[in-house]
Design an enzyme around this catalytic site. Structure first.
Site, PDB file in Angstrom:
ATOM      1  N   THR A 116       0.890  -1.192  -0.005  1.00 30.65           N
ATOM      2  CA  THR A 116       0.046  -0.019  -0.005  1.00 30.65           C
ATOM      3  C   THR A 116       0.829   1.182  -0.020  1.00 30.65           C
ATOM      4  OG1 THR A 116      -2.030  -0.741   0.925  1.00 30.65           O
ATOM      5  CG2 THR A 116      -1.420   1.568   1.505  1.00 30.65           C
ATOM      6  N   LYS A 161      -8.766   2.355  -1.122  1.00 33.70           N
ATOM      7  CA  LYS A 161      -8.057   2.347   0.165  1.00 33.70           C
ATOM      8  C   LYS A 161      -8.356   3.691   0.700  1.00 33.70           C
ATOM      9  CE  LYS A 161      -4.526  -0.693  -1.441  1.00 33.70           C
ATOM     10  NZ  LYS A 161      -3.060  -0.686  -1.544  1.00 33.70           N
ATOM     11  N   GLY A 198      -7.379   7.178   4.735  1.00 36.32           N
ATOM     12  CA  GLY A 198      -6.745   6.463   3.970  1.00 36.32           C
ATOM     13  C   GLY A 198      -6.068   5.288   4.738  1.00 36.32           C
ATOM     14  N   SER A 206       4.054   0.960   2.521  1.00 39.19           N
ATOM     15  CA  SER A 206       5.538   0.606   1.710  1.00 39.19           C
ATOM     16  C   SER A 206       6.201   1.441   1.032  1.00 39.19           C
ATOM     17  CB  SER A 206       5.442  -1.010   1.227  1.00 39.19           C
ATOM     18  OG  SER A 206       4.494  -0.851   0.424  1.00 39.19           O
ATOM     19  N   CYS A 246       8.370   1.498  -6.073  1.00 38.25           N
ATOM     20  CA  CYS A 246       8.038   0.520  -5.105  1.00 38.25           C
ATOM     21  C   CYS A 246       7.257  -0.596  -5.743  1.00 38.25           C
ATOM     22  CB  CYS A 246       7.056   1.100  -4.009  1.00 38.25           C
ATOM     23  SG  CYS A 246       6.551   0.073  -2.966  1.00 38.25           S
ATOM     24  N   THR A 258       3.438  -1.177  -4.675  1.00 35.27           N
ATOM     25  CA  THR A 258       2.581  -0.169  -5.231  1.00 35.27           C
ATOM     26  C   THR A 258       2.340  -0.169  -6.609  1.00 35.27           C
ATOM     27  OG1 THR A 258       3.462   1.386  -3.491  1.00 35.27           O
ATOM     28  CG2 THR A 258       2.325   2.389  -5.215  1.00 35.27           C
TER      29      THR A 258
END
Length: 177
Positions: free
Chosen positions: A5, A37, A49, A128, A163, A166
């Site tokens: 996330t 989210k 969020g 993350s 990432c 993501t």
């Protein structure tokens, strides 16, 4: 740190925006690509969020919205009371998530340890990919004239290119005064 996330909140002038990617991972497998989210709650006056378990987040959203109702939309007071409950309640204590909550005046990151963090700058990030999103948002905020929504969107796109937890399915919610 919660894998899978990235959630980013950005405030600029009369706008607050929260963006989140759509990837949900289970172990090292992508389970879903287009999860949402982020939410508008409390009569569309508060943005939220989450990073962490989806079921945990739904429980926290419900509790937080109840706190907002109880304290008539006072974001700071509702955040403090949620953090207290989260830290001390036997069931809530087991929830593993982080929340960013914001309205047109305030922005907080809330954790189950009882932490309520109000950022020094008009940016907050969790998950993350949070550090990547935070860095790109700081640069865009400092060196462009983009709106809060556009900064949040572009920062998540940059984060998705760095990432592995993501993705580039980005949802953005915003409030303007």
């Amino acid at each position: 740190m919660y894998k899978g996330t990235t959630i980013l909140a950005v405030r600029r002038e009369n706008e607050i925006a929260i963006a989140g990617d759509g990837q949900i991972t289970m172990g090292n497998t992508i389970a879903k690509n287009e999860a949402k989210k982020i939410r508008k709650i409390y009569h569309n006056k508060v943005l939220t969020g989450f990073a962490g378990g989806a079921a945990d987040a739904l429980t926290l959203y419900e509790r937080f919205e109840n706190k907002l109702e109880e304290f008539q939309g006072n974001l700071k007071r509702a955040s403090i009371e949620l953090a207290k409950d989260w830290r001390t309640d036997k069931v809530l204590r087991r929830l593993e998530a982080l929340l960013i909550v914001a309205d047109l005046e305030d922005m907080f990151t809330i954790s189950g340890n009882g932490d309520i963090i109000e950022p020094d700058k008009p940016i907050a990030a969790i998950g993350s990919g949070g550090p990547y999103a935070l860095a790109s948002a700081q640069a865009l905020l400092g060196f462009t004239e983009l709106s809060a929504s556009d900064i949040a969107m572009e920062s998540l796109k940059i984060t998705a290119s760095i990432c592995i937890y993501t993705n580039d399915y980005v949802a953005v919610e915003f409030l303007k005064s």
